[in-house]
Design an enzyme around this catalytic site. Structure first.
Site, PDB file in Angstrom:
ATOM      1  CG  HIS A 104      -1.820   1.211   1.303  1.00 18.64           C
ATOM      2  ND1 HIS A 104      -3.164   1.091   1.536  1.00 18.64           N
ATOM      3  CD2 HIS A 104      -1.596   2.539   1.170  1.00 18.64           C
ATOM      4  CE1 HIS A 104      -3.720   2.297   1.541  1.00 18.64           C
ATOM      5  NE2 HIS A 104      -2.783   3.200   1.327  1.00 18.64           N
TER       6      HIS A 104
ATOM      7  CG  HIS B 209      -0.736   7.151  -0.906  1.00 18.41           C
ATOM      8  ND1 HIS B 209      -1.969   7.312  -1.482  1.00 18.41           N
ATOM      9  CD2 HIS B 209      -0.939   6.465   0.244  1.00 18.41           C
ATOM     10  CE1 HIS B 209      -2.890   6.765  -0.700  1.00 18.41           C
ATOM     11  NE2 HIS B 209      -2.290   6.239   0.353  1.00 18.41           N
TER      12      HIS B 209
ATOM     13  CE  LYS C 230      -7.966   2.249  -0.653  1.00 20.90           C
ATOM     14  NZ  LYS C 230      -6.753   2.447   0.072  1.00 20.90           N
TER      15      LYS C 230
ATOM     16  CG  HIS D  26      -9.758   4.334   3.565  1.00 24.67           C
ATOM     17  ND1 HIS D  26      -8.551   4.970   3.673  1.00 24.67           N
ATOM     18  CD2 HIS D  26     -10.509   4.786   4.609  1.00 24.67           C
ATOM     19  CE1 HIS D  26      -8.557   5.782   4.728  1.00 24.67           C
ATOM     20  NE2 HIS D  26      -9.748   5.691   5.305  1.00 24.67           N
TER      21      HIS D  26
ATOM     22  CG  HIS E 171      -4.794   1.993   5.872  1.00 29.60           C
ATOM     23  ND1 HIS E 171      -6.139   1.889   6.076  1.00 29.60           N
ATOM     24  CD2 HIS E 171      -4.646   2.754   4.766  1.00 29.60           C
ATOM     25  CE1 HIS E 171      -6.774   2.555   5.134  1.00 29.60           C
ATOM     26  NE2 HIS E 171      -5.890   3.078   4.320  1.00 29.60           N
TER      27      HIS E 171
ATOM     28  CG  ASP F 150      -1.484   4.733   4.116  1.00 28.60           C
ATOM     29  OD1 ASP F 150      -1.528   5.209   2.958  1.00 28.60           O
ATOM     30  OD2 ASP F 150      -2.290   5.033   5.005  1.00 28.60           O
TER      31      ASP F 150
HETATM   32  C1  NCD Z   1      -3.468   9.017   2.245  1.00 31.60           C
HETATM   33  C2  NCD Z   1      -3.075  10.091   1.223  1.00 31.60           C
HETATM   34  O1  NCD Z   1      -2.565  11.128   1.631  1.00 31.60           O
HETATM   35  O2  NCD Z   1      -3.292   9.879   0.036  1.00 31.60           O
HETATM   36  N1  NCD Z   1      -3.403   9.590   3.551  1.00 31.60           N
HETATM   37  C3  NCD Z   1      -3.235   8.921   4.711  1.00 31.60           C
HETATM   38  O3  NCD Z   1      -3.318   9.544   5.776  1.00 31.60           O
HETATM   39  N2  NCD Z   1      -2.980   7.636   4.733  1.00 31.60           N
HETATM   40  C4  NCD Z   1      -4.803   8.473   1.916  1.00 31.60           C
HETATM   41  C5  NCD Z   1      -5.146   7.212   2.656  1.00 31.60           C
HETATM   42  O4  NCD Z   1      -4.580   6.154   2.409  1.00 31.60           O
HETATM   43  O5  NCD Z   1      -6.039   7.265   3.517  1.00 31.60           O
HETATM   44 ZN    ZN Z   2      -3.143   5.154   1.794  1.00 29.51          ZN
END
Ligand code: NCD
Ligand code: ZN
Length: 350
Positions: free
Chosen positions: A17, A19, A103, A140, A178, A251
């Protein structure tokens, strides 16, 4: 000079996971992942989101183009589920080998989730197709109902959305991403099949005091928000248990500092750069270093039906703490690195 005091070798880990964002931010952060991880599940919550197989193909190309020269890294692409997603496009994405999962963001649950799902009924045709073709749903797991307290949103999601969905579509493979509560851990542990959970690095280390005690600390704010200590302990127990249903999904979610350090700061913690050092510390504290490989390198691929990586990673414990930067500089601006609030003595060798 550093003095090694212990070492462990494991298969190269993956991040289930992540970003990576786009543009200058992507260029600024991708090397921190590709240095240590062979593969990662890439979150689709860009602006605009990655909704179709063709969006995902273009995004994958941008990720590969941003990779530092010589790094080998495989982005595993996901689609952002909307109420208008086409089941045929999803199936096509899986068949072509491009799409690893879809997702589900409940609309409004987190960063860039306003285009997510409001009425799960509208997504049923896609979910049914996914169950049929064996494509996992990454979830999520938080409700967005305003009356539900933010610390209860995961537990309420399990009872009111996830469990009914799994009863209705038992063949759908669901990754609860998460996980932050003992309720989540218990729910996953009680499932006989088709349910697994990813756990972040930071939720193994911080509880909600990190965000709120001694002043408001935006760099410890993420979603799902960290919960009380008993939940952190349940997460640690699950992660270090060796149970194949639990695996790493960092995450890691970079936001530039001005967007975190303001009156309405974004959710997200940046951990790609020091995750393996943090995890070795946690697993050593739990007397479970021998299970770090299961959590970071074996359980995830097994769940997603992929082979574990053949390459190895060695972690070395040294007397002197590893020097990680407090911030990284990206073309989009500075991004603060997760501070575990203890010195990190485990270094990734090589
Ligand atoms: C994530 C993001 O910033 O894209 N933020 C986070 O706090 N984890 C989005 C997410 O996975 O909830
Ligand atoms: Zn995330």
């Amino acid at each position: 000079m550093t003095t090694p005091t212990a070492e462990i070798t494991l298969r190269r880990p993956d991040d289930w996971h992540l970003h990576l964002r786009d543009g200058e931010m992507l260029k600024g952060v991708i090397g921190d992942t590709s240095r240590h991880f062979a593969r990662a599940i890439i979150m689709p919550n860009l602006v605009p989101p990655v909704v179709t197989t063709s969006d995902a193909r273009a995004y994958r190309d941008r990720i590969l183009a941003a990779l530092p020269a010589g790094d080998r890294f495989e982005p595993l692409m996901t689609l952002y589920l909307t109420e208008h997603t086409s089941a045929d496009d999803v199936e096509e994405g899986k068949k072509s080998g491009l799409i690893t999962a879809v997702k589900l963001y409940p609309a409004g649950a987190t960063t860039n989730s306003h285009g997510g799902v409001r009425d799960i009924e509208k997504a049923m045709p896609v979910l049914e197709r996914m169950a049929k073709i064996g494509l996992p749903l990454c979830v999520h797991g938080e409700v967005t109902t305003p009356e539900v307290d933010i610390f209860d949103r995961e537990a309420v999601f399990i009872d009111t959305v996830l469990d009914p969905l799994r009863r209705r579509l038992p063949e759908l493979k669901v990754t609860m991403e998460h996980v932050t509560t003992s309720d989540g851990i218990d729910y996953i542990s009680s499932a006989e099949k088709n349910l697994a959970g990813s756990i972040t690095t930071h939720h193994l280390i911080i509880n909600r005091n990190a965000i709120l005690v001694g002043g408001i600390k935006p760099h410890y704010y993420c979603l799902p928000v960290a919960k009380r200590e008993s939940h952190r302990l349940a997460l640690r127990k699950a992660a270090t248990s060796g149970d194949a249903r639990f695996f790493l999904g960092t995450d890691s979610a970079p936001h530039v500092d001005p967007l975190k350090e303001c009156a309405c700061g974004c959710a997200g913690i940046y951990t790609s750069i020091n995750t393996m050092s943090c995890l070795a510390h946690v697993f050593e504290e739990e007397d479970s270093l021998d299970r770090l490989e299961a959590f970071a390198s074996l359980n995830g691929p097994a769940w997603y039906g992929l082979a574990p990586n053949e390459e190895r990673m060695t972690l070395v414990r040294q007397l002197e703490p590893v020097a990680y930067p407090a911030k990284i500089e990206t073309g989009a601006g500075p991004v603060t690195v997760f501070d575990p609030m203890f010195p990190l003595h485990w270094a990734v060798a090589g």
